[in-house]
Design a protein around this motif. Structure first.
Motif, short mmCIF file in Angstrom:
data_model
loop_
_atom_site.label_atom_id
_atom_site.label_comp_id
_atom_site.label_asym_id
_atom_site.label_seq_id
_atom_site.Cartn_x
_atom_site.Cartn_y
_atom_site.Cartn_z
N THR A 53 0.84 -1.19 0.00
CA THR A 53 0.00 0.00 0.00
C THR A 53 0.88 1.25 0.00
O THR A 53 1.83 1.33 0.79
N PHE A 54 0.56 2.18 -0.87
CA PHE A 54 1.35 3.42 -0.88
C PHE A 54 0.58 4.55 -0.19
O PHE A 54 -0.61 4.74 -0.42
N VAL A 55 1.27 5.26 0.69
CA VAL A 55 0.69 6.44 1.33
C VAL A 55 1.58 7.63 1.02
O VAL A 55 2.77 7.60 1.32
N HIS A 56 1.00 8.64 0.38
CA HIS A 56 1.78 9.84 0.09
C HIS A 56 1.85 10.68 1.36
O HIS A 56 0.84 11.04 1.93
N GLY A 57 3.06 10.96 1.82
CA GLY A 57 3.20 11.75 3.03
C GLY A 57 4.63 12.17 3.24
O GLY A 57 5.55 11.71 2.56
N ASP A 58 4.80 13.04 4.22
CA ASP A 58 6.11 13.66 4.46
C ASP A 58 6.48 13.41 5.92
O ASP A 58 5.70 13.71 6.83
N VAL A 59 7.68 12.88 6.14
CA VAL A 59 8.08 12.59 7.53
C VAL A 59 8.25 13.87 8.35
O VAL A 59 8.27 13.82 9.58
#
Ligand SMILES: NC(=O)c1ccc[n+]([C@@H]2O[C@H](COP(=O)([O-])OP(=O)(O)OC[C@H]3O[C@@H](n4cnc5c(N)ncnc54)[C@H](O)[C@@H]3O)[C@@H](O)[C@H]2O)c1
Length: 354
Positions: A53-59
């Protein structure tokens, strides 16, 4: 079990995410990435097809990490991975991602009592100390003379005993600070943590650039055409690195995860080792053999402030602890990279060729 791979669309992150999902099909594997690295977007189809599963996000955003949901294992592969980051430019991105981003990841790991595999780097070792090793030229490479050794170094490579005093680049500094933070989270909150200080990693799907991922870049330029230069240390291409196939790294992480308990904290040097060490000049010959192409490679003698002439990993400690050792030879690794470049030439040439 759910595994969250931050930087999961990058070279290492996507490779690990897909391999974990392949071997642990009942496990939820989530790849989390802000797609900053050019070419990372190409991972999305592979991840989907591999059941990740891909989740677009920024650490850099704790809220983004929260949106990825709870997890049992965190594999931290997001980074500004260039050792040249911040030279002559703002350090903001490398600092915010590698350090603040790691802090956000550690906080999420604390909340979910997860275990953590942290990808650190050989670049935590100080530049001046590595430059002052008594190297000699042997044929087309720099090497440690037979029998020479000191604290944390020998012809077998650099071990974790190598002294840590001195400057190491902002990239190296953020990684070392990250290690210290992770150690505190293990001590204070009982996270199980393994830190692997990796030397050069390579394999298919590495979007090589001049300042990071030189193996893929060297192969691609041979196949697709374009410029290459021997930069620094006299411009001869005698500087040496050892190279580890990402599949070998995966095998190690599987072993480490299998025995990692709450509160554990381990630090290892991990790399291709002496057998997989190569100079740039030697890499050129190997690439010529694989591609049938001979490029004109110019020499640029000026050395970048962050560059080092020689780094080979001493895997002694990690092998003693886990019985793991690299299995993929350098020539197999190059075969893999060339096959990948040929198969996906159409989508890779705009990114890796010039
Ligand atoms: N490749 C190597 O030779 C090597 C060697 C030693 C250590 N490492 C470490 O391994 C890890 C993975 O490196 P890689 O070679 O796969 O690099 P990569 O650039 O291919 O992957 C890093 C990924 O992180 C993503 N990213 C960057 N900033 C982000 C942010 N703020 N939030 C979310 N995602 C972000 C990028 O888009 C990219 O997909 C890094 O921590 C790197 O420091 C790599």
């Amino acid at each position: 079990m759910k595994i969250l791979v931050t930087g999961g669309a990058g070279f290492v992150g996507s490779s690990l995410a897909l391999l974990f999902k392949r071997d642990l099909p009942d496990c939820d594997v989530v790849a989390f990435d802000n797609l900053r690295r050019r070419g990372s977007e190409l991972a999305l189809v592979r991840l989907r097809d591999g059941g990740v599963t891909f989740v677009h996000g920024d650490v850099r955003s704790a809220t983004d990490i929260e949106a990825a949901g709870a997890f049992d294992v965190l594999i931290e592969c997001s980074a500004e991975p260039s050792v040249q980051a911040g030279y002559g430019a703002s350090p903001d991105y490398v600092f915010q991602t590698n350090l603040v981003g790691l802090y956000n990841c550690l906080e999420a790991a604390r909340k979910y009592s997860s275990r953590l595999l942290f990808l650190s780097s050989s670049r935590i070792y100080p530049i001046a100390s590595l430059r002052s090793l008594p190297l000699v030229v042997e044929n087309t490479r720099l090497t440690v003379p037979p029998g020479a050794e000191g604290l944390g170094w020998s012809g077998n490579g650099i071990s974790t005993d190598f002294p840590l005093t001195g400057s190491r680049s902002l990239y190296g500094a953020t990684k070392l600070c990250g290690e210290h933070l992770a150690q505190e989270y293990a001590a204070l909150y009982g996270l199980g943590v393994v830190v692997n200080r990796c030397g050069v990693l390579a394999g298919p799907w590495q979007m090589g650039k001049v300042d990071q991922g030189f193996i893929a870049l060297w192969c691609a330029r041979h196949l697709f055409g374009g410029n290459l230069s021997y930069i620094g240390f006299g411009g001869m291409g005698f500087q040496v690195r050892d190279v580890l196939h990402v599949d070998d790294l995966y095998r190690l992480l599987r072993i480490q995860l299998g025995s990692l308990k709450s509160g554990d904290y381990f630090t290892f040097n991990v790399g291709g080792g002496v057998k997989n060490a190569v100079s740039l000049a030697e890499l050129t010959s190997l690439c010529e053999r694989c591609s049938g192409v001979s490029l004109e490679i110019s020499g640029r003698p000026d050395t970048h402030a962050a560059d080092i002439p020689w780094y080979v990993t001493d895997n002694g400690a990690v092998t003693a602890a886990t019985n793991w050792r690299p299995e993929v030879s350098l020539s197999q690794l190059l075969d893999d990279v060339f096959s990948w470049l040929s198969e996906y030439r159409k989508i890779l040439e705009p990114i890796l060729g010039h």
